[in-house]
Design a protein around this motif. Sequence first.
Motif, PDB file in Angstrom:
ATOM      1  N   ASP A  16       0.988  -1.341  -0.070  1.00 59.32           N
ATOM      2  CA  ASP A  16       0.006   0.134  -0.037  1.00 59.32           C
ATOM      3  C   ASP A  16       0.744   1.370   0.021  1.00 59.32           C
ATOM      4  N   ALA A  17       2.175   1.177   0.358  1.00 59.57           N
ATOM      5  CA  ALA A  17       2.973   2.290   0.571  1.00 59.57           C
ATOM      6  C   ALA A  17       3.229   2.760  -0.928  1.00 59.57           C
TER       7      ALA A  17
ATOM      8  N   ARG B  71       3.025  -2.056  -8.949  1.00 58.74           N
ATOM      9  CA  ARG B  71       1.746  -1.706  -8.183  1.00 58.74           C
ATOM     10  C   ARG B  71       0.503  -1.388  -9.061  1.00 58.74           C
ATOM     11  N   SER B  72      -0.780  -1.751  -8.618  1.00 59.57           N
ATOM     12  CA  SER B  72      -1.873  -1.247  -9.329  1.00 59.57           C
ATOM     13  C   SER B  72      -2.918  -1.217  -8.059  1.00 59.57           C
ATOM     14  N   ALA B  73      -4.157  -1.023  -8.716  1.00 55.88           N
ATOM     15  CA  ALA B  73      -5.277  -0.959  -7.800  1.00 55.88           C
ATOM     16  C   ALA B  73      -6.356  -1.587  -8.387  1.00 55.88           C
ATOM     17  N   ASP B  74      -7.144  -2.597  -7.636  1.00 58.97           N
ATOM     18  CA  ASP B  74      -8.261  -3.349  -8.280  1.00 58.97           C
ATOM     19  C   ASP B  74      -9.471  -2.415  -8.193  1.00 58.97           C
ATOM     20  N   PRO B  75     -10.611  -2.980  -8.638  1.00 61.18           N
ATOM     21  CA  PRO B  75     -11.775  -1.991  -8.687  1.00 61.18           C
ATOM     22  C   PRO B  75     -12.324  -1.619  -7.454  1.00 61.18           C
ATOM     23  N   ARG B  76     -11.674  -2.396  -6.521  1.00 61.41           N
ATOM     24  CA  ARG B  76     -12.214  -1.844  -4.973  1.00 61.41           C
ATOM     25  C   ARG B  76     -11.276  -1.099  -4.387  1.00 61.41           C
ATOM     26  N   ASP B  77     -10.159  -0.363  -5.149  1.00 60.15           N
ATOM     27  CA  ASP B  77      -9.145   0.311  -4.846  1.00 60.15           C
ATOM     28  C   ASP B  77      -8.225  -0.221  -3.815  1.00 60.15           C
ATOM     29  N   ARG B  78      -8.162  -1.632  -3.911  1.00 58.55           N
ATOM     30  CA  ARG B  78      -6.990  -2.414  -2.927  1.00 58.55           C
ATOM     31  C   ARG B  78      -5.681  -2.330  -3.906  1.00 58.55           C
ATOM     32  N   ALA B  79      -4.812  -2.222  -3.216  1.00 60.27           N
ATOM     33  CA  ALA B  79      -3.298  -2.398  -3.842  1.00 60.27           C
ATOM     34  C   ALA B  79      -3.078  -3.788  -4.332  1.00 60.27           C
TER      35      ALA B  79
ATOM     36  N   ASP C 179       0.280  -8.283 -17.676  1.00 63.20           N
ATOM     37  CA  ASP C 179      -0.516  -9.703 -17.422  1.00 63.20           C
ATOM     38  C   ASP C 179      -1.895  -9.433 -17.026  1.00 63.20           C
ATOM     39  N   TYR C 180      -2.345  -8.349 -16.566  1.00 64.75           N
ATOM     40  CA  TYR C 180      -3.672  -8.112 -15.977  1.00 64.75           C
ATOM     41  C   TYR C 180      -3.719  -8.540 -14.556  1.00 64.75           C
ATOM     42  N   GLN C 181      -4.586  -7.996 -13.827  1.00 59.80           N
ATOM     43  CA  GLN C 181      -4.473  -8.264 -12.414  1.00 59.80           C
ATOM     44  C   GLN C 181      -4.919  -9.542 -12.150  1.00 59.80           C
ATOM     45  N   GLY C 182      -4.428 -10.620 -11.254  1.00 60.92           N
ATOM     46  CA  GLY C 182      -4.553 -11.585 -11.061  1.00 60.92           C
ATOM     47  C   GLY C 182      -4.465 -12.690 -11.839  1.00 60.92           C
ATOM     48  N   LEU C 183      -3.629 -12.426 -13.065  1.00 61.97           N
ATOM     49  CA  LEU C 183      -3.108 -13.407 -14.214  1.00 61.97           C
ATOM     50  C   LEU C 183      -1.767 -13.602 -14.071  1.00 61.97           C
TER      51      LEU C 183
END
Length: 395
Positions: free
Chosen positions: A42-43, A71-79, A144-148
């Motif tokens: 998150d930092a 670092r990115s953020a998912d649709p719920r704004d989680r790092a 690679d996209y989030q979670g792939l």
Amino acid sequence: MKLLSLTCALVVLAVSLVLSPEPVSADPAGTDFYDTPVADLDAYAPGAILRREPVPQLDVLGSHTERILYRSADPRDRAVAVSGLLITPTSAWTGPGPRPVIAYAPGSYGIADRCSGSSVQGMATTIPALLPLLEQGYQVVTTDYQGLGTPGEYEFLGRVAGARAVLDSARAAAGETDAPVVVYGYSAGGFASAAAAELASTYAPDLSVVGAFVGAAPTDPVLRVEGQDGTGTAATMLYTIDGLIGAHPDRAGEIRSLFNDRGRAVLDAVLDFCTFDAYEYGKLRSEDLTADGTSLSALMTGPVLGSLTAANTVGFTAPIAPVMIVQGVHDSSVGIEQSRLLAQRWRAAGAADVTVREFDFGTELVPAFDHTAANAAAYPEAIGWIERLVARSSE
């Protein structure tokens, strides 16, 4: 000469991937590049590079290739940590301003972690598509996209997740510079590129996004499912459903209840699918998989899936940067109506600069040719279009 250099580079790339004595996904230190947790994620700012390693097998056309975790953020704004590739030409950029960045959104190789774009399978398909862009001296970054490939759930054709993964990859490449950025994607990557074009001004106003290339993009989930239903790759219809379950675990039971035992078995099986695995199931009909015999496209507009489908439909927010939409008119993988509807929706939403290019190869007897051929055929015009955007950005 450029054609010769590209051909030689392709040959070198293919041989290096085949003959490499070590898996190119292996970390030199022996740690797991994708799964090792990042402390204090998150930092970090969105786009910050968290981990990197060289991939010398892919150093073609005088470039330096790295696998990166950013670092990115998912649709719920989680790092979240997302993987990808960063390819930088070694020669100096001779154009005005900083070297332009192409944020390349790869097409779909499946939804299993082993199908990620920076895996051996993904790179063998993606890297050749990048060569015309590298030839121009641009820096290219892929996602690679989030979670792939990385921990977490992969939301196939997820509008917000895909857009953020692409835009944060561009941040990773541009760093602290104000480099002009062009997002570029084809097929499922075209969806992510289109979504990034819509969200760029609000999610990444710090980026100088000067354009978006959107090729054969399945931007309407209902139309995509209708086009796949009953075909030899019909099992891929359920990629979207699995993505929704992963993105909304609190609604997993409700969504799975829409399917009968056979449908739920296919839902579970496709979680480990890469490109050709879908053929194992043959020409599935969605009515044979649902609990009440309703088609999947109808369910996607119904009370359970309707709002989730609408949230992942691209076209109702106007991009502020120029866009180029490209597709083959006889494309059997993604119907041409997808591109036509996207252009119509964007213009109705107020988009001021939408270029549409359709290719008719006269291939009604071999319609599968159009999906990949349009991507290759568009390069000369797309490269010129990007050059003009980059030049305009430096004025």
